[in-house]
Design an enzyme around this catalytic site. Structure first.
Site, PDB file in Angstrom:
ATOM      1  N   CYS B 106       0.962  -1.285  -0.135  1.00  0.00           N
ATOM      2  CA  CYS B 106       0.166   0.009   0.134  1.00  0.00           C
ATOM      3  C   CYS B 106       0.821   1.334  -0.122  1.00  0.00           C
ATOM      4  CB  CYS B 106      -0.845   0.097   1.433  1.00  0.00           C
ATOM      5  SG  CYS B 106      -1.941  -1.616   0.976  1.00  0.00           S
ATOM      6  N   HIS B 400      -9.391   2.964  -1.980  1.00  0.00           N
ATOM      7  CA  HIS B 400      -7.963   2.569  -2.126  1.00  0.00           C
ATOM      8  C   HIS B 400      -7.549   1.583  -3.166  1.00  0.00           C
ATOM      9  CE1 HIS B 400      -4.289   1.106  -0.257  1.00  0.00           C
ATOM     10  NE2 HIS B 400      -4.869   0.155   0.454  1.00  0.00           N
ATOM     11  N   CYS B 430       0.303   2.585   6.366  1.00  0.00           N
ATOM     12  CA  CYS B 430       0.724   1.149   7.024  1.00  0.00           C
ATOM     13  C   CYS B 430       0.807   0.370   5.422  1.00  0.00           C
ATOM     14  CB  CYS B 430      -0.391   0.645   7.974  1.00  0.00           C
ATOM     15  SG  CYS B 430      -1.825   0.453   7.100  1.00  0.00           S
TER      16      CYS B 430
END
Lengths: 734, 444
Positions: B106, B400, B430
């Site tokens: 990510c 996302h 994160c």
């Protein structure tokens, strides 16, 4: 023959390999492309004789020495130099002899093709025993002779149907279309398709295998009934069996020829003699054998090459060739600007079409349209055109991505700062155009060129809103942009040579026939369209049915009639242009009063599916309710000749006036503009060529007669009167 | 698994000499983010990337051939174009710019930026196109080995009999494709399960999570309505008809309703869980693009950058403790490298994998115990001021697309920093694989 120079350097080189394969390379000195002409064929025949005598050789590879073409066809100059049919027959005899020799060669001859193999070029390849072509984009095969009013006369009408089958051959020869490598392999036109770097190796290998009897070419159209019936693939493609049933016997072939004749008659309106001759020649060859076929081919060619139609079609070919090099008085030291980004104002039909062609040619564009719906439509337009390549598998998806990705759009002017050229394609309204010109100049750099795509408003009037008139120019595209071949560039007295040179180069890069004309209301094309369209309206008011008018025009050789053309261009557009023309040219252009009623009835043409024709039905039919708008009309029979005269002479007279007014730089530009922009019958060679054919004095006489009957609008142009007195012609006569 | 502690580790390198070439962030834009398998179904990550990047070039009035490097983040590689970064360069017609695809889960978007920045700082590049994309809808659906092996045999078999024999071996059950799963390879748990664990360890209630989710949706909704978010978006016209155009992030719940958030059932642990579709980031398709330049070139071209990269830090943490706690480790490190404090930040943008992960990280950043036991610091990292934190909402609301999120955060954070005329902004994520990343930017 003037072209036959004995001292010319031979274009053929022979290289003997250790493996016994001779590489015969054709490379015409001082030319960028290989062409066939009389002396070359003699030379080739001599070379072949020498090779045949060399017993150390096993076979021959015939290849081009040019980097990107095989042979592009015959030398058209030579074809135009014949003074009699006999001379033409002599040339064809030479070609037949040479290719018969080639075909009869005891050692195998393999044609290695990279780049276009067209006309005589393909016919040479057809006489070889095996054909290999590269899979390169530039490689294409075709017999385009019909487009010059001719037929393939170096055995093409005989060898092609024998190789690929009757129906496929008819399709190729009658349309003159180009075949891509993949398709060529499928239909058996070539035997192998390889990477261009492997071309020579593959050809050598094929020669050796053929010489050793280890290679038997498998050609789909040459399969026997037994082979077809036992072929696993036939199961999935039953059409192959039908084709076989049709083509393997005289009865079936008769059906095919019958169908083809009907199609030809429909397409040519009987005006072009070549297609019918092609059918006849192929038929003779298939029914009576090769020898009679070749004799028929020779005779047909000699007749066609001496015909007026082919003469005029060749004139168009020469005109377009010279047009590619035309500079319109711009000196060599003026260099066109590099165009990194092209802005387009308005994402309508026109703007979208321009962006689409730009994208397909590798230019970046940025569309500005205040309406997002319009932007979506523009994207769709480009997508539909560009994605065809992916669907038909001649374009990689990545190439499509790159091309569609070169178009971006916005509702404001972001991105325009970097534009090197902005093409305006907003609605035909001078105030709106003035507004966007000012808005654009506020954001673009000072070197940015502004081109208006107006179809009628004088560029000088539009340039009044510009601070930089030297960068101001007209680029009149025709709709649909991706199909219409003409670009009319309009310059004002202030337009700089660099601006003109840049737009001319862009137009050529977009694949257009570019003509440059001087500014004036309607420039050239819209102006000559005016009287022609008005005359159609007058004919309607005189009680001639719409479809009768259209049919009469089509029988002259126009691709569509004037009434259909009005529907296509848009009745509202023509209506809006009317008063502008009226103001500029006076009574001659007075609007036809009844046209207003069409506008009030919301008939704008195809665009809103409401025009002279009814577009709701499956098949386009005349909309009878149009007549209800004109109760004064009394429908009646009207002589076809009269309809044609009224249409044709109003067109030609106005063209002459454009030349007189110095809108045109040359009559060549006038002919090209009329043919490629408005569909003026190509077989005439264009309005000016046609007036030469008819003789100017006869044109004047006819116009005077029409003037007496219909009034001032047929008053002959002053230049025509002067020319008729002096006995002048527009073109130098041979 | 051994319990590792920060004390045992070699200290992470804190400060470096300031680089010679400062890296200017010029501007960025992105496609609207949409739910996977919805509007963008069929659009490849390359198409999405190209749409964002091509429009960016025009918005900053730059020729697409003028950047000299591409770094592109993506987490789901597509077999047909494994090096997406290079394909983006080629799709824009820039054949000279080499392209690299970067993958840091990510944080891939952030990684693309720092990879480009490193080349600029070394003086090897003057301008890079960076960004990222992912399209879950376009992800290849793999078949299991049980199906693939007989199909391979089928392809190789020469006779009809052998072919049929091979086909017969294909198990019918195997024809149901294996759905892509977000299971951590090292731990065997899904992201959601890791989130559930964090909720329990850190004592984050369902109510607190829903409250945070409500806030992020509300903020994103407001930022959409007042035009702050749409200004960053490239309208996407949907092929093949191009009639529908996406101009907003489609998953934001405008005027969110607390009660309806409360009513949602937990999705990862249906019995005892607290994570719902409302307080987790959804599976998303989208792309974002950003242009970075050496300060020198930006000045020479007269460009006004959104800001400059000040410092950054990537960390790995123990995957068996709390997988999504990375920002709590990377943030103090990046701050040290920048010689700044959390208080100095005007804008803080932390990627929201789950509301629970945001609340856990806030808890740790503010915790003295965490600072002392895990970071070897006396003082907590700092207090989070919610007025400066995820001001325009975050991934839970906006969505996302894994590879694009980092880039989206930089665009949004720097635009907001400029609106606020603040000095420093921070972006952190994160990341899967138990990593954290923090980037710090400055204006002028």
């Amino acid at each position: 023959m003037a072209k036959e120079k004995k001292d010319k350097k031979t274009p053929f080189t022979l290289e003997k390999g250790k493996d016994g394969v001779a590489i015969l390379t054709f490379d015409l000195p001082d030319e960028s492309v290989n062409k066939l002409s009389s002396w070359i064929m003699t030379d080739l025949q001599d070379k072949m004789k020498l090779i045949q005598e060399d017993s150390s050789l096993k076979g021959i590879v015939f290849i081009s020495g040019k980097p990107d073409n095989f042979i592009v066809g015959a030398d058209i100059d030579e074809l135009s130099s014949f003074s009699s049919a006999k001379e033409a027959e002599e040339l064809i005899d030479k070609a037949h002899n040479m290719l018969n020799d080639l075909e009869a060669s005891k050692m195998p001859v393999v044609a290695a093709i990279h780049g276009p193999a067209l006309g005589g070029g393909l016919e040479v390849a057809l006489a070889c025993h095996y054909r290999i072509c590269s899979r390169h984009k530039k490689t294409s095969l075709g017999l385009p002779e019909v487009q010059l009013g001719l037929l393939p006369a170096a055995g093409g009408t005989q060898r092609l149907p024998r190789l690929i089958g009757l129906q496929a051959a008819l399709d190729m020869i009658l349309t003159g279309k180009n075949i891509r490598p993949k398709q060529a392999l499928k239909m058996g036109l070539v035997d192998e398709v390889v990477f261009e770097l492997d071309l020579l190796t593959a050809a050598r290998t094929a020669v050796l295998k053929l010489a050793a009897g280890k290679l038997k070419p498998q050609r789909p159209a040459q399969k026997s009934a037994y082979q077809l019936a036992t072929d696993f693939n036939t199961f999935f493609k039953p059409k192959k069996l039908i084709d076989f049933a049709l083509e393997s016997n005289p009865l079936g072939r008769h059906v095919v020829f019958d169908q083809a004749s009907k199609m030809v008659l429909k397409k040519t309106a009987g005006l072009y003699p070549a297609p019918a001759k092609i059918l006849e020649t192929i038929k003779i060859g298939l029914e009576n054998g090769m020898k009679e076929g070749l004799a028929a081919e020779k005779k047909a060619f000699a007749e066609l090459v001496m015909s007026d139609v082919s003469y005029q079609l060749r004139n168009i070919f020469f005109a377009t060739t010279s047009l590619k090099k035309e500079t319109w008085n711009i000196t060599d030291n003026v260099k066109p600007k590099k165009l990194n980004l092209i802005g387009i104002l308005g994402g309508g039909f026109m703007g979208a079409g321009i962006a689409t062609v730009l994208a397909s040619k590798g230019y970046y564009s940025r569309i500005r349209d205040i309406d997002p719906v319009q932007i979506g439509k523009a994207y769709r337009y480009a997508h539909d055109f560009l994605y065809k390549g992916v669907k038909r598998k001649y374009m990689q998806k990545s190439e499509y991505e790159r091309k569609i990705g070169s178009i971006t759009a916005s509702t404001d002017y972001t991105g325009f700062k970097k534009a090197d050229l902005v093409i305006e394609a907003v609605f035909e309204d001078i105030d709106l155009k003035h507004k966007v010109i000012k808005e654009t100049e506020a954001v673009v750099s000072k070197n940015c060129i502004f081109a208006s795509n107006t179809s009628s408003i004088p560029i000088t009037d539009l340039a009044k809103a510009s601070k930089r008139p030297e960068n101001f120019i007209g680029m009149h595209f025709f709709s649909p942009v991706e199909k219409m071949p003409l670009l009319e560039i309009i310059i004002t007295k202030k337009t700089s040579p660099e601006t003109t040179a840049t737009c001319v180069e862009l137009g050529r890069a977009m694949g257009k026939q570019v003509i440059v004309v001087n500014d004036g209301t309607g420039f050239y094309t819209s102006r000559i369209l005016g009287p022609y369209a008005r005359e159609a309206a007058f004919l309607l008011m005189d009680g001639v049915r719409m479809e009768v008018i259209d049919k009469a025009a089509k029988q002259l050789g126009f691709p569509v009639g004037p009434i259909t053309l009005l529907d296509e261009v848009g009745i509202d557009v023509v209506y809006k242009v009317g008063p502008v023309m009226h103001k500029a040219f006076g009574e001659r252009f007075a609007p036809v009063p009844a046209m207003e009623r069409l506008i009030n009835d919301k008939r704008y043409g195809r665009k809103n599916k409401r025009g002279f024709y009814n577009y709701q039905a499956k098949k386009k039919v005349p909309d009878e309710s149009v007549y209800k708008l004109f109760p004064e009309i009394k429908l009646r029979e009207y002589p076809k000749q009269k309809i044609q005269d009224r249409l044709l002479y109003s067109f030609m007279n106005e063209a002459a006036m454009c030349f007189e007014d110095k809108i045109l730089f040359s009559v060549r530009d006038g002919d090209i503009g009329a043919i490629f922009g408005l569909g003026f019958p190509p077989l005439t060679g264009g309005p000016f060529r046609h007036m030469d054919t008819l003789k100017v004095e006869n044109v004047v006489k006819k116009l005077e007669g029409l003037e007496k009957e219909f009034g001032l609008r047929f008053k002959p142009a002053q230049i025509l009167i002067e020319m008729s007195q002096k006995g002048d012609t527009f073109y130098p006569q041979k | 698994m051994a319990k590792t502690t920060a004390q045992k580790k070699a200290p992470r390198k804190k400060a470096a000499k300031p680089p010679k070439n400062r890296v200017a962030i010029i501007a960025g834009c992105r496609t609207p983010f949409v739910r996977a398998f919805k509007e963008y179904n069929g659009l490849s990550p390359l198409e999405l990337s190209r749409l964002a990047a091509a429009e960016l070039m025009r918005r900053i009035e730059m020729d697409p051939k003028d950047f000299d490097n591409v770094f592109w983040g993506t987490t789901i590689p597509i077999m047909r174009f494994p090096n997406l970064g290079r394909e983006v360069a080629i799709a824009l017609g820039n054949y000279d710019a080499p392209g690299q695809t970067v993958m840091r889960a990510c944080s891939s978007g952030s990684q693309s930026l720092t990879s480009g920045a490193e080349h600029i700082m070394m003086g090897y590049s003057s301008c890079a196109l960076v960004g990222g994309a992912d399209s879950i809808s376009f992800a290849p659906v793999p078949y299991s080995k049980k199906v693939i092996d007989p199909l391979q045999d089928f392809g190789r078999a020469k006779s009809m009999g052998k072919k049929l024999e091979a086909l017969r071996k294909v198990p019918l059950s195997g024809l149901i494709p294996t759905p892509p799963s977000l299971t951590e390879f090292s731990t065997g748990y899904t992201m959601g399960q890791h989130g559930e664990m964090m909720a329990k360890i850190n004592g984050i209630t369902r109510e607190a999570q829903d409250d945070y989710a409500w806030l992020t949706h509300k903020r994103a909704g407001e930022a959409t309505d007042d035009g702050r978010l749409p200004a960053e978006l490239v309208p996407v016209y949907l092929p093949p008809k191009f009639e529908k155009v996406i101009t907003f992030d489609t998953m934001i719940r405008k005027n969110p309703d607390r009660d309806s958030l409360k009513r949602l059932k937990p999705v990862f642990d249906r019995k005892y869980g607290t994570l719902t579709a409302g307080n987790s980031s959804p599976l998303t398709d989208g792309a974002a693009a950003l242009l970075i330049m050496s300060e020198e070139r930006a000045k020479a071209e007269g460009r006004v950058p959104l800001g400059y990269l000040k410092a950054y830090a990537y960390v790995g943490i123990d995957p068996f403790e709390q997988l999504l706690l990375g920002p709590s480790y990377s943030t103090p490190l990046a701050l040290d490298r920048a010689h700044l404090k959390l208080d100095d930040m005007e804008v803080i943008d932390m990627h929201e994998a789950f509301a629970v992960q945001i609340l856990s990280n806030i808890q740790k950043l503010e915790s003295e115990e965490f600072a002392q036991t895990k970071l070897n610091r006396k003082e907590p990292v700092g207090k989070i001021d919610m007025e400066k934190f995820n001001i325009l909402g975050g991934s839970v609301a906006v969505g996302h697309p894994f590879g694009a999120t980092g880039t989206r955060q930089v665009i949004t954070a720097l635009n907001e920093l400029n609106r606020r005329k603040g000095q420093y902004a921070m972006v952190s994520q994160c990341a899967g694989g138990a990593m954290g990343s923090t980037l710090i930017f400055e204006r002028e």
